[in-house]
Design a protein around this motif. Structure first.
Motif, PDB file in Angstrom:
ATOM      1  N   ARG A  37       0.847  -1.208   0.000  1.00 17.09           N
ATOM      2  CA  ARG A  37       0.000   0.000   0.000  1.00 17.09           C
ATOM      3  C   ARG A  37       0.874   1.247   0.000  1.00 17.09           C
ATOM      4  N   GLN A  38       1.876   1.259   0.854  1.00 18.68           N
ATOM      5  CA  GLN A  38       2.763   2.414   0.925  1.00 18.68           C
ATOM      6  C   GLN A  38       3.522   2.601  -0.385  1.00 18.68           C
ATOM      7  N   ALA A  39       4.003   1.500  -0.947  1.00 21.26           N
ATOM      8  CA  ALA A  39       4.783   1.590  -2.188  1.00 21.26           C
ATOM      9  C   ALA A  39       3.928   2.113  -3.337  1.00 21.26           C
ATOM     10  N   LEU A  40       2.678   1.678  -3.394  1.00 22.67           N
ATOM     11  CA  LEU A  40       1.801   2.086  -4.494  1.00 22.67           C
ATOM     12  C   LEU A  40       1.353   3.527  -4.367  1.00 22.67           C
ATOM     13  N   THR A  41       1.043   3.956  -3.157  1.00 25.07           N
ATOM     14  CA  THR A  41       0.417   5.271  -2.978  1.00 25.07           C
ATOM     15  C   THR A  41       1.397   6.400  -2.682  1.00 25.07           C
ATOM     16  N   SER A  42       2.650   6.070  -2.423  1.00 22.03           N
ATOM     17  CA  SER A  42       3.579   7.136  -2.031  1.00 22.03           C
ATOM     18  C   SER A  42       4.791   7.277  -2.935  1.00 22.03           C
ATOM     19  N   THR A  43       4.929   6.396  -3.926  1.00 26.27           N
ATOM     20  CA  THR A  43       6.154   6.381  -4.721  1.00 26.27           C
ATOM     21  C   THR A  43       5.845   6.296  -6.206  1.00 26.27           C
ATOM     22  N   GLY A  44       6.575   7.071  -7.000  1.00 19.69           N
ATOM     23  CA  GLY A  44       6.516   6.958  -8.444  1.00 19.69           C
ATOM     24  C   GLY A  44       7.694   6.140  -8.943  1.00 19.69           C
ATOM     25  N   TYR A  45       7.498   5.397 -10.019  1.00 20.67           N
ATOM     26  CA  TYR A  45       8.546   4.492 -10.500  1.00 20.67           C
ATOM     27  C   TYR A  45       9.000   4.818 -11.919  1.00 20.67           C
ATOM     28  N   LEU A  46       8.474   5.898 -12.482  1.00 22.79           N
ATOM     29  CA  LEU A  46       8.887   6.318 -13.820  1.00 22.79           C
ATOM     30  C   LEU A  46       9.469   7.724 -13.769  1.00 22.79           C
ATOM     31  N   GLU A 245      15.262  -5.408  -9.890  1.00 22.54           N
ATOM     32  CA  GLU A 245      15.372  -4.674  -8.624  1.00 22.54           C
ATOM     33  C   GLU A 245      14.006  -4.270  -8.087  1.00 22.54           C
ATOM     34  N   LEU A 246      13.070  -3.975  -8.993  1.00 25.74           N
ATOM     35  CA  LEU A 246      11.736  -3.542  -8.588  1.00 25.74           C
ATOM     36  C   LEU A 246      10.817  -4.701  -8.217  1.00 25.74           C
ATOM     37  N   GLU A 247      11.157  -5.910  -8.617  1.00 22.70           N
ATOM     38  CA  GLU A 247      10.231  -7.027  -8.438  1.00 22.70           C
ATOM     39  C   GLU A 247       9.803  -7.236  -6.984  1.00 22.70           C
ATOM     40  N   PRO A 248      10.693  -7.188  -5.991  1.00 21.47           N
ATOM     41  CA  PRO A 248      10.229  -7.375  -4.611  1.00 21.47           C
ATOM     42  C   PRO A 248       9.201  -6.330  -4.186  1.00 21.47           C
ATOM     43  N   THR A 249       9.390  -5.094  -4.632  1.00 19.62           N
ATOM     44  CA  THR A 249       8.414  -4.047  -4.316  1.00 19.62           C
ATOM     45  C   THR A 249       7.067  -4.366  -4.938  1.00 19.62           C
TER      46      THR A 249
END
Length: 453
Positions: A37-46, A245-249
Protein backbone atom coordinates in the motif's frame (compact mmCIF):
# COMPACT_ATOMS: atom_id res chain seq x y z
CA UNK A 1 0.28 -29.88 -19.27
CA UNK A 2 -1.84 -26.96 -20.44
CA UNK A 3 -3.20 -24.67 -17.73
CA UNK A 4 -6.77 -25.46 -18.77
CA UNK A 5 -6.25 -29.14 -17.99
CA UNK A 6 -4.41 -28.34 -14.78
CA UNK A 7 -7.20 -26.06 -13.53
CA UNK A 8 -9.83 -28.68 -14.36
CA UNK A 9 -7.81 -31.24 -12.43
CA UNK A 10 -7.63 -28.97 -9.41
CA UNK A 11 -11.38 -28.41 -9.56
CA UNK A 12 -11.94 -32.17 -9.69
CA UNK A 13 -9.89 -32.73 -6.55
CA UNK A 14 -11.58 -29.85 -4.74
CA UNK A 15 -8.39 -27.84 -4.28
CA UNK A 16 -9.83 -24.78 -6.01
CA UNK A 17 -12.75 -24.74 -3.59
CA UNK A 18 -10.85 -24.68 -0.33
CA UNK A 19 -11.65 -21.07 0.53
CA UNK A 20 -13.88 -18.18 -0.57
CA UNK A 21 -10.81 -16.25 -1.73
CA UNK A 22 -8.94 -18.57 -4.12
CA UNK A 23 -5.18 -18.39 -3.80
CA UNK A 24 -2.27 -20.70 -4.49
CA UNK A 25 -0.35 -19.04 -1.64
CA UNK A 26 -0.55 -19.21 2.14
CA UNK A 27 -2.45 -16.64 4.16
CA UNK A 28 -1.66 -13.05 3.12
CA UNK A 29 1.19 -11.39 4.95
CA UNK A 30 -0.18 -8.21 6.60
CA UNK A 31 3.28 -6.65 6.57
CA UNK A 32 3.62 -7.25 2.82
CA UNK A 33 0.17 -5.79 2.22
CA UNK A 34 1.04 -2.64 4.15
CA UNK A 35 4.39 -2.31 2.38
CA UNK A 36 2.53 -2.68 -0.92
CA UNK A 37 0.00 0.00 0.00
CA UNK A 38 2.76 2.41 0.92
CA UNK A 39 4.78 1.59 -2.19
CA UNK A 40 1.80 2.09 -4.49
CA UNK A 41 0.42 5.27 -2.98
CA UNK A 42 3.58 7.14 -2.03
CA UNK A 43 6.15 6.38 -4.72
CA UNK A 44 6.52 6.96 -8.44
CA UNK A 45 8.55 4.49 -10.50
CA UNK A 46 8.89 6.32 -13.82
CA UNK A 47 10.80 9.40 -14.87
CA UNK A 48 8.88 12.63 -15.40
CA UNK A 49 6.91 12.68 -18.64
CA UNK A 50 5.95 16.36 -18.42
CA UNK A 51 7.19 19.43 -16.65
CA UNK A 52 5.58 20.61 -13.42
CA UNK A 53 4.19 23.58 -15.33
CA UNK A 54 2.31 21.42 -17.86
CA UNK A 55 -0.34 20.50 -15.30
CA UNK A 56 -1.20 24.15 -14.68
CA UNK A 57 -1.01 25.14 -18.35
CA UNK A 58 -3.36 22.41 -19.62
CA UNK A 59 -6.40 24.56 -18.82
CA UNK A 60 -5.42 27.04 -21.52
CA UNK A 61 -6.27 24.33 -24.10
CA UNK A 62 -9.87 23.86 -22.99
CA UNK A 63 -11.37 26.67 -25.01
CA UNK A 64 -13.16 28.15 -22.02
CA UNK A 65 -12.41 30.22 -18.97
CA UNK A 66 -10.62 27.65 -16.85
CA UNK A 67 -9.71 28.60 -13.27
CA UNK A 68 -6.15 29.86 -13.03
CA UNK A 69 -4.02 27.22 -11.33
CA UNK A 70 -1.85 29.83 -9.67
CA UNK A 71 -4.85 31.71 -8.23
CA UNK A 72 -7.04 28.85 -7.02
CA UNK A 73 -5.33 25.46 -6.84
CA UNK A 74 -8.47 23.78 -5.46
CA UNK A 75 -10.80 25.16 -8.15
CA UNK A 76 -8.31 24.30 -10.89
CA UNK A 77 -7.88 20.76 -9.58
CA UNK A 78 -11.66 20.23 -9.60
CA UNK A 79 -11.89 21.54 -13.18
CA UNK A 80 -8.92 19.41 -14.26
CA UNK A 81 -10.49 16.28 -12.79
CA UNK A 82 -13.81 17.01 -14.45
CA UNK A 83 -12.17 17.65 -17.80
CA UNK A 84 -10.21 14.40 -17.93
CA UNK A 85 -12.40 12.17 -15.76
CA UNK A 86 -9.95 11.88 -12.87
CA UNK A 87 -10.58 11.68 -9.14
CA UNK A 88 -9.25 13.06 -5.88
CA UNK A 89 -6.57 10.89 -4.33
CA UNK A 90 -7.61 9.14 -1.07
CA UNK A 91 -4.00 9.45 0.08
CA UNK A 92 -1.47 12.33 0.22
CA UNK A 93 -0.61 13.28 -3.36
CA UNK A 94 0.42 16.91 -3.31
CA UNK A 95 -2.86 18.23 -4.67
CA UNK A 96 -2.70 16.09 -7.81
CA UNK A 97 -5.51 13.68 -8.76
CA UNK A 98 -5.18 9.95 -8.29
CA UNK A 99 -3.15 8.68 -11.25
CA UNK A 100 -0.85 11.70 -11.60
CA UNK A 101 2.28 11.93 -9.51
CA UNK A 102 5.21 14.25 -9.10
CA UNK A 103 8.39 12.52 -10.18
CA UNK A 104 12.05 13.40 -10.08
CA UNK A 105 15.12 11.93 -11.67
CA UNK A 106 17.88 10.59 -9.47
CA UNK A 107 21.04 12.60 -9.05
CA UNK A 108 19.27 15.94 -8.82
CA UNK A 109 17.92 15.90 -12.37
CA UNK A 110 14.74 17.53 -13.60
CA UNK A 111 11.45 17.00 -11.81
CA UNK A 112 7.97 16.93 -13.27
CA UNK A 113 4.81 14.84 -13.36
CA UNK A 114 4.07 11.32 -14.51
CA UNK A 115 1.09 8.97 -14.60
CA UNK A 116 0.94 5.82 -12.49
CA UNK A 117 -1.20 2.67 -12.26
CA UNK A 118 -4.11 4.47 -10.66
CA UNK A 119 -4.80 6.70 -13.64
CA UNK A 120 -6.82 3.69 -14.86
CA UNK A 121 -7.14 1.69 -11.65
CA UNK A 122 -8.31 4.50 -9.39
CA UNK A 123 -11.97 5.45 -9.64
CA UNK A 124 -14.72 7.02 -7.60
CA UNK A 125 -18.39 6.50 -6.96
CA UNK A 126 -20.74 8.75 -5.06
CA UNK A 127 -17.97 11.23 -4.30
CA UNK A 128 -15.64 8.66 -2.70
CA UNK A 129 -12.41 7.60 -4.38
CA UNK A 130 -11.18 4.01 -4.27
CA UNK A 131 -7.81 2.55 -5.13
CA UNK A 132 -8.45 -0.42 -7.40
CA UNK A 133 -11.83 0.65 -8.76
CA UNK A 134 -11.63 0.95 -12.54
CA UNK A 135 -11.80 4.56 -13.72
CA UNK A 136 -15.05 4.62 -15.72
CA UNK A 137 -14.79 8.33 -16.61
CA UNK A 138 -11.18 8.66 -17.76
CA UNK A 139 -10.32 10.23 -21.11
CA UNK A 140 -6.71 9.10 -21.20
CA UNK A 141 -6.07 10.21 -24.77
CA UNK A 142 -7.09 13.79 -23.98
CA UNK A 143 -5.04 13.79 -20.77
CA UNK A 144 -1.84 12.62 -22.44
CA UNK A 145 -2.25 14.81 -25.50
CA UNK A 146 -3.11 17.96 -23.55
CA UNK A 147 -0.22 17.60 -21.11
CA UNK A 148 2.14 17.10 -24.04
CA UNK A 149 0.83 20.17 -25.85
CA UNK A 150 0.96 22.16 -22.61
CA UNK A 151 4.67 21.32 -22.53
CA UNK A 152 5.00 22.84 -26.02
CA UNK A 153 5.95 19.48 -27.50
CA UNK A 154 4.84 17.78 -30.67
CA UNK A 155 2.25 15.02 -30.30
CA UNK A 156 3.57 11.52 -30.99
CA UNK A 157 2.17 9.52 -33.92
CA UNK A 158 -0.97 7.54 -33.16
CA UNK A 159 -0.28 3.81 -33.65
CA UNK A 160 -3.67 2.58 -32.42
CA UNK A 161 -6.86 3.79 -30.74
CA UNK A 162 -6.02 4.45 -27.10
CA UNK A 163 -9.67 5.15 -26.31
CA UNK A 164 -12.61 6.31 -28.41
CA UNK A 165 -14.88 6.81 -25.40
CA UNK A 166 -14.48 7.81 -21.80
CA UNK A 167 -13.74 4.95 -19.45
CA UNK A 168 -12.26 2.56 -22.00
CA UNK A 169 -8.55 1.92 -22.27
CA UNK A 170 -6.26 0.04 -24.66
CA UNK A 171 -3.59 -1.03 -22.20
CA UNK A 172 -3.12 -4.20 -24.21
CA UNK A 173 -1.79 -2.42 -27.27
CA UNK A 174 0.51 -0.30 -25.12
CA UNK A 175 2.07 -3.54 -23.88
CA UNK A 176 2.25 -4.91 -27.41
CA UNK A 177 4.11 -1.85 -28.68
CA UNK A 178 6.54 -1.86 -25.75
CA UNK A 179 7.21 -5.58 -26.00
CA UNK A 180 7.75 -5.33 -29.76
CA UNK A 181 10.75 -3.07 -29.07
CA UNK A 182 12.48 -5.66 -26.88
CA UNK A 183 14.36 -8.85 -27.66
CA UNK A 184 13.82 -12.01 -25.64
CA UNK A 185 16.51 -10.88 -23.18
CA UNK A 186 14.66 -7.51 -22.95
CA UNK A 187 17.47 -5.63 -24.65
CA UNK A 188 16.28 -2.82 -26.91
CA UNK A 189 15.69 -3.39 -30.61
CA UNK A 190 16.33 -0.92 -33.43
CA UNK A 191 13.20 -2.01 -35.26
CA UNK A 192 9.98 -3.39 -33.74
CA UNK A 193 8.99 -7.01 -34.04
CA UNK A 194 5.90 -7.70 -36.14
CA UNK A 195 3.84 -9.43 -33.46
CA UNK A 196 0.53 -9.37 -35.34
CA UNK A 197 -1.62 -8.38 -32.34
CA UNK A 198 -4.65 -6.13 -32.72
CA UNK A 199 -6.33 -5.48 -29.40
CA UNK A 200 -9.33 -3.21 -28.75
CA UNK A 201 -9.99 -0.76 -25.93
CA UNK A 202 -11.57 -2.34 -22.85
CA UNK A 203 -13.31 -1.56 -19.59
CA UNK A 204 -10.98 -1.48 -16.57
CA UNK A 205 -11.73 -4.35 -14.12
CA UNK A 206 -11.55 -3.81 -10.34
CA UNK A 207 -8.46 -5.01 -8.55
CA UNK A 208 -10.50 -6.51 -5.72
CA UNK A 209 -11.41 -9.45 -7.97
CA UNK A 210 -7.78 -10.57 -8.13
CA UNK A 211 -7.78 -12.10 -4.66
CA UNK A 212 -10.34 -14.74 -5.71
CA UNK A 213 -8.89 -15.64 -9.09
CA UNK A 214 -6.45 -18.35 -10.18
CA UNK A 215 -5.95 -16.71 -13.59
CA UNK A 216 -6.22 -13.09 -14.62
CA UNK A 217 -6.90 -10.71 -17.47
CA UNK A 218 -10.07 -11.01 -19.49
CA UNK A 219 -8.97 -14.14 -21.34
CA UNK A 220 -7.72 -15.93 -18.22
CA UNK A 221 -4.47 -16.96 -19.88
CA UNK A 222 -2.12 -15.60 -17.20
CA UNK A 223 -1.58 -17.06 -13.75
CA UNK A 224 -2.92 -14.71 -11.06
CA UNK A 225 0.28 -15.27 -9.05
CA UNK A 226 2.34 -13.53 -11.72
CA UNK A 227 3.88 -10.37 -10.31
CA UNK A 228 6.06 -9.72 -13.33
CA UNK A 229 3.11 -9.50 -15.71
CA UNK A 230 1.84 -6.36 -13.96
CA UNK A 231 5.23 -4.71 -14.57
CA UNK A 232 5.08 -4.74 -18.39
CA UNK A 233 4.48 -0.99 -18.69
CA UNK A 234 7.92 -0.31 -17.25
CA UNK A 235 9.34 -1.47 -20.57
CA UNK A 236 8.95 2.17 -21.59
CA UNK A 237 12.20 2.90 -19.78
CA UNK A 238 13.44 0.12 -17.48
CA UNK A 239 16.22 -2.35 -18.22
CA UNK A 240 16.03 -6.00 -17.20
CA UNK A 241 18.28 -5.27 -14.24
CA UNK A 242 16.05 -2.43 -13.09
CA UNK A 243 12.96 -4.61 -13.44
CA UNK A 244 14.57 -7.27 -11.29
CA UNK A 245 15.37 -4.67 -8.62
CA UNK A 246 11.74 -3.54 -8.59
CA UNK A 247 10.23 -7.03 -8.44
CA UNK A 248 10.23 -7.37 -4.61
CA UNK A 249 8.41 -4.05 -4.32
CA UNK A 250 5.80 -5.13 -6.84
CA UNK A 251 5.42 -8.44 -5.06
CA UNK A 252 4.22 -6.38 -2.09
CA UNK A 253 2.03 -4.23 -4.34
CA UNK A 254 0.54 -7.40 -5.79
CA UNK A 255 -0.26 -8.59 -2.24
CA UNK A 256 -1.96 -5.27 -1.55
CA UNK A 257 -4.00 -5.50 -4.75
CA UNK A 258 -5.21 -8.97 -3.77
CA UNK A 259 -6.21 -7.72 -0.30
CA UNK A 260 -8.63 -5.06 -1.55
CA UNK A 261 -12.35 -5.44 -0.85
CA UNK A 262 -15.27 -3.71 -2.60
CA UNK A 263 -17.41 -1.03 -0.98
CA UNK A 264 -20.84 -2.04 0.26
CA UNK A 265 -23.97 -1.00 -1.63
CA UNK A 266 -24.91 2.35 -0.02
CA UNK A 267 -28.66 2.35 -0.62
CA UNK A 268 -31.59 0.39 0.80
CA UNK A 269 -31.97 -3.22 -0.34
CA UNK A 270 -35.35 -4.93 -0.44
CA UNK A 271 -34.44 -8.03 1.57
CA UNK A 272 -37.48 -10.01 0.43
CA UNK A 273 -36.70 -9.44 -3.24
CA UNK A 274 -33.00 -10.09 -2.65
CA UNK A 275 -33.77 -13.45 -1.03
CA UNK A 276 -35.85 -14.43 -4.07
CA UNK A 277 -33.04 -13.17 -6.29
CA UNK A 278 -30.56 -15.40 -4.48
CA UNK A 279 -32.60 -18.38 -5.65
CA UNK A 280 -32.61 -17.07 -9.23
CA UNK A 281 -28.85 -16.59 -8.99
CA UNK A 282 -28.31 -20.11 -7.65
CA UNK A 283 -30.24 -21.60 -10.55
CA UNK A 284 -28.71 -19.53 -13.33
CA UNK A 285 -25.39 -17.88 -12.42
CA UNK A 286 -23.42 -19.97 -9.91
CA UNK A 287 -21.83 -22.27 -12.50
CA UNK A 288 -19.77 -19.40 -13.95
CA UNK A 289 -19.69 -16.72 -11.26
CA UNK A 290 -19.54 -18.77 -8.07
CA UNK A 291 -21.14 -18.32 -4.68
CA UNK A 292 -20.77 -15.58 -2.07
CA UNK A 293 -20.70 -15.11 1.66
CA UNK A 294 -18.37 -16.68 4.28
CA UNK A 295 -18.32 -20.01 2.43
CA UNK A 296 -18.32 -18.58 -1.09
CA UNK A 297 -16.54 -20.52 -3.80
CA UNK A 298 -15.32 -19.17 -7.14
CA UNK A 299 -14.96 -21.69 -10.03
CA UNK A 300 -12.49 -19.62 -12.10
CA UNK A 301 -14.28 -20.64 -15.28
CA UNK A 302 -13.10 -19.48 -18.70
CA UNK A 303 -16.13 -19.56 -20.98
CA UNK A 304 -15.79 -20.53 -24.64
CA UNK A 305 -16.47 -17.75 -27.15
CA UNK A 306 -19.28 -19.74 -28.75
CA UNK A 307 -21.00 -19.95 -25.38
CA UNK A 308 -20.54 -16.43 -24.05
CA UNK A 309 -21.07 -14.76 -27.44
CA UNK A 310 -19.60 -11.40 -26.41
CA UNK A 311 -17.42 -9.30 -28.70
CA UNK A 312 -14.50 -11.61 -29.66
CA UNK A 313 -11.98 -8.93 -30.67
CA UNK A 314 -10.04 -9.06 -27.41
CA UNK A 315 -9.76 -12.86 -27.47
CA UNK A 316 -8.80 -13.02 -31.16
CA UNK A 317 -6.50 -10.00 -30.99
CA UNK A 318 -3.90 -11.67 -28.78
CA UNK A 319 -1.78 -13.23 -31.52
CA UNK A 320 0.16 -16.48 -31.19
CA UNK A 321 3.34 -14.60 -32.12
CA UNK A 322 2.82 -12.13 -29.27
CA UNK A 323 2.21 -14.89 -26.71
CA UNK A 324 5.21 -16.86 -27.96
CA UNK A 325 7.49 -13.82 -27.74
CA UNK A 326 6.22 -12.90 -24.27
CA UNK A 327 6.90 -16.46 -23.12
CA UNK A 328 10.56 -16.19 -24.12
CA UNK A 329 11.12 -13.23 -21.79
CA UNK A 330 11.78 -12.68 -18.08
CA UNK A 331 8.11 -11.81 -17.58
CA UNK A 332 7.08 -15.40 -18.26
CA UNK A 333 9.91 -17.33 -16.60
CA UNK A 334 7.78 -18.29 -13.59
CA UNK A 335 4.30 -18.15 -15.11
CA UNK A 336 4.13 -18.34 -18.92
CA UNK A 337 0.96 -17.25 -20.67
CA UNK A 338 -1.30 -20.10 -21.76
CA UNK A 339 -0.90 -20.91 -25.46
CA UNK A 340 -4.51 -22.04 -25.73
CA UNK A 341 -7.21 -19.49 -26.54
CA UNK A 342 -10.58 -20.39 -25.02
CA UNK A 343 -12.67 -17.27 -24.51
CA UNK A 344 -13.33 -14.95 -21.58
CA UNK A 345 -13.08 -15.53 -17.85
CA UNK A 346 -16.38 -15.17 -15.99
CA UNK A 347 -15.37 -12.73 -13.23
CA UNK A 348 -16.28 -12.77 -9.56
CA UNK A 349 -19.20 -10.42 -8.89
CA UNK A 350 -18.07 -8.91 -5.60
CA UNK A 351 -18.98 -5.21 -5.62
CA UNK A 352 -20.72 -5.52 -9.00
CA UNK A 353 -22.99 -2.61 -8.11
CA UNK A 354 -19.95 -0.27 -8.28
CA UNK A 355 -18.36 -1.59 -11.48
CA UNK A 356 -20.71 -0.37 -14.23
CA UNK A 357 -20.64 -0.31 -17.22
CA UNK A 358 -20.69 -4.05 -17.85
CA UNK A 359 -19.11 -6.72 -20.08
CA UNK A 360 -15.38 -6.75 -20.70
CA UNK A 361 -15.60 -3.71 -22.99
CA UNK A 362 -18.01 -1.60 -20.93
CA UNK A 363 -20.66 -1.73 -23.65
CA UNK A 364 -23.70 -2.17 -21.38
CA UNK A 365 -24.50 0.67 -18.95
CA UNK A 366 -26.70 -1.20 -16.41
CA UNK A 367 -27.35 -4.64 -15.00
CA UNK A 368 -30.94 -4.35 -16.19
CA UNK A 369 -29.75 -4.03 -19.79
CA UNK A 370 -27.20 -6.80 -19.29
CA UNK A 371 -29.95 -9.18 -18.19
CA UNK A 372 -32.33 -8.19 -21.00
CA UNK A 373 -30.32 -7.88 -24.19
CA UNK A 374 -33.14 -6.22 -26.16
CA UNK A 375 -32.79 -3.16 -23.92
CA UNK A 376 -29.10 -2.58 -24.62
CA UNK A 377 -28.51 0.73 -26.40
CA UNK A 378 -26.44 0.63 -29.58
CA UNK A 379 -25.10 4.10 -28.90
CA UNK A 380 -25.34 5.98 -25.61
CA UNK A 381 -23.95 8.97 -23.77
CA UNK A 382 -22.14 8.41 -20.53
CA UNK A 383 -22.86 10.68 -17.53
CA UNK A 384 -20.55 13.60 -16.73
CA UNK A 385 -19.44 12.19 -13.37
CA UNK A 386 -19.76 9.28 -10.98
CA UNK A 387 -21.88 11.26 -8.55
CA UNK A 388 -24.88 9.40 -7.18
CA UNK A 389 -27.19 11.81 -8.98
CA UNK A 390 -26.21 9.89 -12.12
CA UNK A 391 -26.58 6.43 -10.56
CA UNK A 392 -29.51 4.19 -11.47
CA UNK A 393 -30.58 2.41 -8.28
CA UNK A 394 -33.26 0.38 -10.08
CA UNK A 395 -31.31 -0.81 -13.10
CA UNK A 396 -28.00 -0.69 -11.17
CA UNK A 397 -25.40 1.17 -13.16
CA UNK A 398 -25.10 4.55 -14.80
CA UNK A 399 -27.98 6.58 -16.15
CA UNK A 400 -27.51 7.21 -19.85
CA UNK A 401 -29.00 9.01 -22.83
CA UNK A 402 -29.65 6.97 -25.97
CA UNK A 403 -27.96 8.54 -29.00
CA UNK A 404 -29.63 7.67 -32.31
CA UNK A 405 -27.18 9.18 -34.79
CA UNK A 406 -23.39 9.07 -34.99
CA UNK A 407 -21.77 12.14 -33.46
CA UNK A 408 -21.42 15.06 -35.83
CA UNK A 409 -17.88 15.72 -37.10
CA UNK A 410 -18.32 19.26 -35.80
CA UNK A 411 -18.81 18.03 -32.22
CA UNK A 412 -15.74 18.94 -30.15
CA UNK A 413 -13.62 15.86 -29.34
CA UNK A 414 -14.05 16.48 -25.63
CA UNK A 415 -17.82 16.08 -25.99
CA UNK A 416 -17.66 13.25 -28.53
CA UNK A 417 -15.69 11.14 -26.05
CA UNK A 418 -18.79 10.85 -23.85
CA UNK A 419 -20.53 8.86 -26.59
CA UNK A 420 -20.09 5.09 -26.55
CA UNK A 421 -20.71 3.53 -29.97
CA UNK A 422 -21.07 -0.27 -30.00
CA UNK A 423 -20.41 -0.41 -33.76
CA UNK A 424 -16.74 0.42 -33.19
CA UNK A 425 -14.04 -2.24 -33.24
CA UNK A 426 -14.17 -4.38 -30.12
CA UNK A 427 -17.06 -2.47 -28.54
CA UNK A 428 -19.98 -4.72 -29.52
CA UNK A 429 -22.68 -5.24 -26.89
CA UNK A 430 -23.87 -8.71 -27.93
CA UNK A 431 -23.62 -11.98 -26.07
CA UNK A 432 -24.20 -12.94 -22.42
CA UNK A 433 -27.90 -13.40 -23.18
CA UNK A 434 -28.52 -15.76 -20.29
CA UNK A 435 -30.86 -13.28 -18.59
CA UNK A 436 -33.22 -13.21 -21.57
CA UNK A 437 -34.93 -16.41 -20.38
CA UNK A 438 -35.92 -14.81 -17.07
CA UNK A 439 -39.18 -13.03 -16.42
CA UNK A 440 -39.17 -9.32 -15.59
CA UNK A 441 -39.86 -10.15 -11.94
CA UNK A 442 -37.01 -12.66 -11.82
CA UNK A 443 -34.61 -10.12 -13.32
CA UNK A 444 -35.69 -7.49 -10.78
CA UNK A 445 -35.18 -9.95 -7.92
CA UNK A 446 -31.79 -11.01 -9.28
CA UNK A 447 -30.64 -7.39 -9.53
CA UNK A 448 -31.72 -6.82 -5.93
CA UNK A 449 -29.58 -9.79 -4.83
CA UNK A 450 -26.58 -8.59 -6.85
CA UNK A 451 -26.66 -5.34 -4.83
CA UNK A 452 -25.71 -7.38 -1.77
CA UNK A 453 -22.48 -8.88 -3.16
Amino acid sequence: MRRRSRIRGLIATGILLLSPSWSFSDSPDPAAIERGRQALTSTGYLKPAWSEAAYGRAGALWGQNAPAAELSAEAYAAAFNQRYGMHSAPFPNGGLPMGLRRAGESGGGKSGVQIDCMVCHGGSIGGTSYVGLGNSTLDLRALLYDLTQADNRRLPPSLFHLNTARGTMNAGMISVVLLSMRNSDLSMRKFPLALGANLPELDVPPWWHLGRKATMYYDGRTDARSVRSIMQFFLAEKSLEELKELEPTFRDIHAYMKSLKPPKYPFTVDEVKAERGKTVFSKNCVKCHGTYGPDGQYPNRIVELAVIGTDPARAHGLSDRLVAHYNTTWFAEEYPADLEKIGYQAPPLDGIWATAPYLHNGSVPTLAALLKSADRPARFKRPPSTGFEHYDQVGVGWKFDVITDPPSPSLPPHEAQFIYDTSRFGLGNGGHRFGDVLSDDERADLIEFLKTL
